[in-house]
Scaffold this motif. Structure first.
Motif, short mmCIF file in Angstrom:
data_model
loop_
_atom_site.label_atom_id
_atom_site.label_comp_id
_atom_site.label_asym_id
_atom_site.label_seq_id
_atom_site.Cartn_x
_atom_site.Cartn_y
_atom_site.Cartn_z
N GLU A 125 42.00 -30.10 1.88
CA GLU A 125 42.39 -30.40 3.25
C GLU A 125 41.19 -30.83 4.08
OE1 GLU A 125 45.59 -28.33 6.27
OE2 GLU A 125 44.45 -27.10 4.88
N ALA A 126 41.32 -31.96 4.77
CA ALA A 126 40.29 -32.46 5.68
C ALA A 126 40.84 -32.44 7.10
CB ALA A 126 39.88 -33.88 5.29
N LEU A 127 39.95 -32.35 8.07
CA LEU A 127 40.38 -32.34 9.46
C LEU A 127 40.79 -33.74 9.89
CD1 LEU A 127 37.74 -30.09 11.28
CD2 LEU A 127 39.95 -29.42 10.32
N GLY A 128 41.98 -33.84 10.47
CA GLY A 128 42.38 -35.07 11.12
C GLY A 128 41.67 -35.20 12.46
N GLU A 129 41.84 -36.34 13.14
CA GLU A 129 41.11 -36.57 14.38
C GLU A 129 41.51 -35.57 15.45
OE1 GLU A 129 37.99 -38.14 16.28
OE2 GLU A 129 38.63 -38.61 14.24
N ALA A 130 42.80 -35.26 15.56
CA ALA A 130 43.23 -34.28 16.57
C ALA A 130 42.67 -32.90 16.25
CB ALA A 130 44.76 -34.25 16.64
N GLU A 131 42.61 -32.56 14.97
CA GLU A 131 42.06 -31.26 14.57
C GLU A 131 40.56 -31.20 14.83
OE1 GLU A 131 45.32 -30.34 11.04
OE2 GLU A 131 43.53 -31.56 10.63
N LEU A 132 39.87 -32.31 14.58
CA LEU A 132 38.44 -32.36 14.89
C LEU A 132 38.22 -32.23 16.39
CD1 LEU A 132 35.50 -32.76 13.95
CD2 LEU A 132 35.85 -35.22 14.21
N ASP A 133 39.07 -32.89 17.18
CA ASP A 133 38.97 -32.77 18.63
C ASP A 133 39.07 -31.31 19.06
OD1 ASP A 133 38.76 -35.50 18.95
OD2 ASP A 133 40.86 -35.81 19.50
N ALA A 134 40.03 -30.58 18.48
CA ALA A 134 40.23 -29.18 18.85
C ALA A 134 39.03 -28.33 18.44
CB ALA A 134 41.50 -28.65 18.21
N ALA A 135 38.46 -28.62 17.27
CA ALA A 135 37.30 -27.86 16.80
C ALA A 135 36.09 -28.12 17.69
CB ALA A 135 36.99 -28.24 15.35
N ILE A 136 35.85 -29.39 18.05
CA ILE A 136 34.72 -29.73 18.92
C ILE A 136 34.92 -29.12 20.30
CG2 ILE A 136 33.49 -31.62 20.05
CD1 ILE A 136 32.88 -31.50 17.10
N ALA A 137 36.16 -29.14 20.79
CA ALA A 137 36.45 -28.55 22.09
C ALA A 137 36.16 -27.06 22.10
CB ALA A 137 37.91 -28.82 22.47
N TYR A 138 36.46 -26.39 20.99
CA TYR A 138 36.18 -24.95 20.89
C TYR A 138 34.69 -24.69 21.10
CZ TYR A 138 35.93 -20.21 19.01
OH TYR A 138 35.69 -18.87 18.86
N VAL A 139 33.85 -25.52 20.48
CA VAL A 139 32.40 -25.37 20.62
C VAL A 139 31.96 -25.70 22.05
CG1 VAL A 139 30.16 -26.19 19.82
CG2 VAL A 139 32.03 -25.88 18.18
#
Length: 351
Positions: A125-139
């Motif tokens: 499983e790789a992060l999609g763009e929306a999932e990456l957005d959520a991960a970056i937002a968390y940081v």
């Protein structure tokens, strides 16, 4: 053995046998393990395997063994508690000031002792763009986070374009100081350390550290050392991670040679990991007392530059702690009792 046979990554029993990394007699057991866990051995590692040595330390790390299907009661699918500390997909937040960011679960090689062996593999499983957005937002929303550690999977398996995109997102977060990557690539697939990748790493605004995983001196080939030199020249600071593995490096001479080779290759040995309780990995685990004895033997034989910290990642996601030998025994009215590197007890009497 012709060069052609070792020009591609071996991903199944047939390819391993064709490349001379395993005998025909092991076909059935390799196929059985491959049904359960991912298999990949790069050409660089295939070239190092001594097919005539049944105890070859390189083969032991990468060629499947039937022992991997022997899961013990104490072993855990998630041995270091990633899932329990994952508030957002792709993020593991175990310590206040740093997080893991796992953009993908693909590796250049699949180590037979891997603590994430239930997660990694082709199609992982790789992060999609929306999932990456959520991960970056968390940081971005948490100013206490000072360091992001790219792992997975192996982050250097990302295309330079994708890696640059992630770095640009992290560079835009003011409170971040460091981006660290954990990778096997410079050792097991050094050709990937090309101009495009170096441009991404050298162009990052954040300080970039790379934790390079190697377990045996033979892995640090001439090609690997050249790749590490270019990384160092691009401004990437290098530290080393090693797993203490029975039958691979569980003796002082082998560890000494490895850590010296790391320092020569511009890598500061950082951690020596006690083997995690991943399913089917009991064949590799030493006792903690054995690891402590090895670290005791290395003290005095290696300079501080070549000394890693021996650590245990506590099951359940409770973090890493040093578990090396104790040199300070305690104090009394006459001062402290401390043991020197030769095993002699000495008195230390502070003023």
């Amino acid at each position: 053995m012709s060069v052609t046979l070792k020009s591609r990554t071996a991903r199944d029993a047939a390819a391993l046998i064709e490349a001379g990394a395993a005998p025909e007699a092991r076909r059935a057991e390799i196929e059985a393990v491959a049904e359960r866990y991912a298999v990949a051995v790069t050409p660089a590692m295939l070239d190092l395997i001594d097919a005539d040595d049944p105890e070859d330390p390189i083969a032991r790390q990468f060629v499947p063994s039937l022992a991997e299907l022997d899961a013990r009661p104490e072993e855990l699918a998630d041995p270091i508690g990633d899932e329990a500390r994952s508030p957002v997909k792709g993020i593991v937040h175990r310590y206040p000031d740093r997080v893991l960011l796992k953009p993908m679960h693909v590796c250049p090689v699949y180590c037979r002792f891997c603590f994430r062996r239930e997660k990694v593999g082709p199609g992982g499983e790789a992060l999609g763009e929306a999932e990456l957005d959520a991960a970056i937002a968390y940081v971005a929303e948490r100013p206490e986070i000072w360091e992001v550690i790219l792992t997975g999977g192996d982050p250097l398996m990302l295309s330079p374009r994708r890696l640059k995109h992630i770095f640009s997102r992290l560079d835009a977060i003011p409170h971040l100081g460091v981006v660290r990557l954990h990778s096997r690539v410079p050792v097991v697939d050094p050709a990937r350390i090309d101009t495009a990748l170096l441009d991404v790493l050298s162009g990052a605004e954040k300080t970039v550290w790379l934790a390079v995983h190697a377990n045996h001196e033979r892995e640090l080939t001439e090609e690997a050392r050249a790749a590490l030199k270019t990384l160092h020249g691009a401004g990437v600071s290098l530290v080393g991670q090693t797993v203490l593995l029975r039958g691979v490096n569980d003796d002082a001479a082998t560890l000494e040679a490895l850590f010296r080779a790391m320092v020569r290759a511009r890598i500061k040995p950082y951690y020596l990991h006690q083997g995690d309780l991943a399913p089917g990995t009991s064949q590799f685990r030493t006792g903690i007392e054995e690891g402590q004895a090895l670290m005791r033997r290395l003290r005095g034989r290696l300079s501080g530059l070549a000394q890693p910290t021996y650590v245990l990642d506590i099951p359940g996601g409770h973090g890493k702690v040093p578990i090396g030998p104790a040199w300070l025994e305690g104090s009394d009215a006459e001062g402290w009792v401390v043991e020197d590197v030769n095993g002699v007890k000495r008195r230390y009497r502070p003023a």
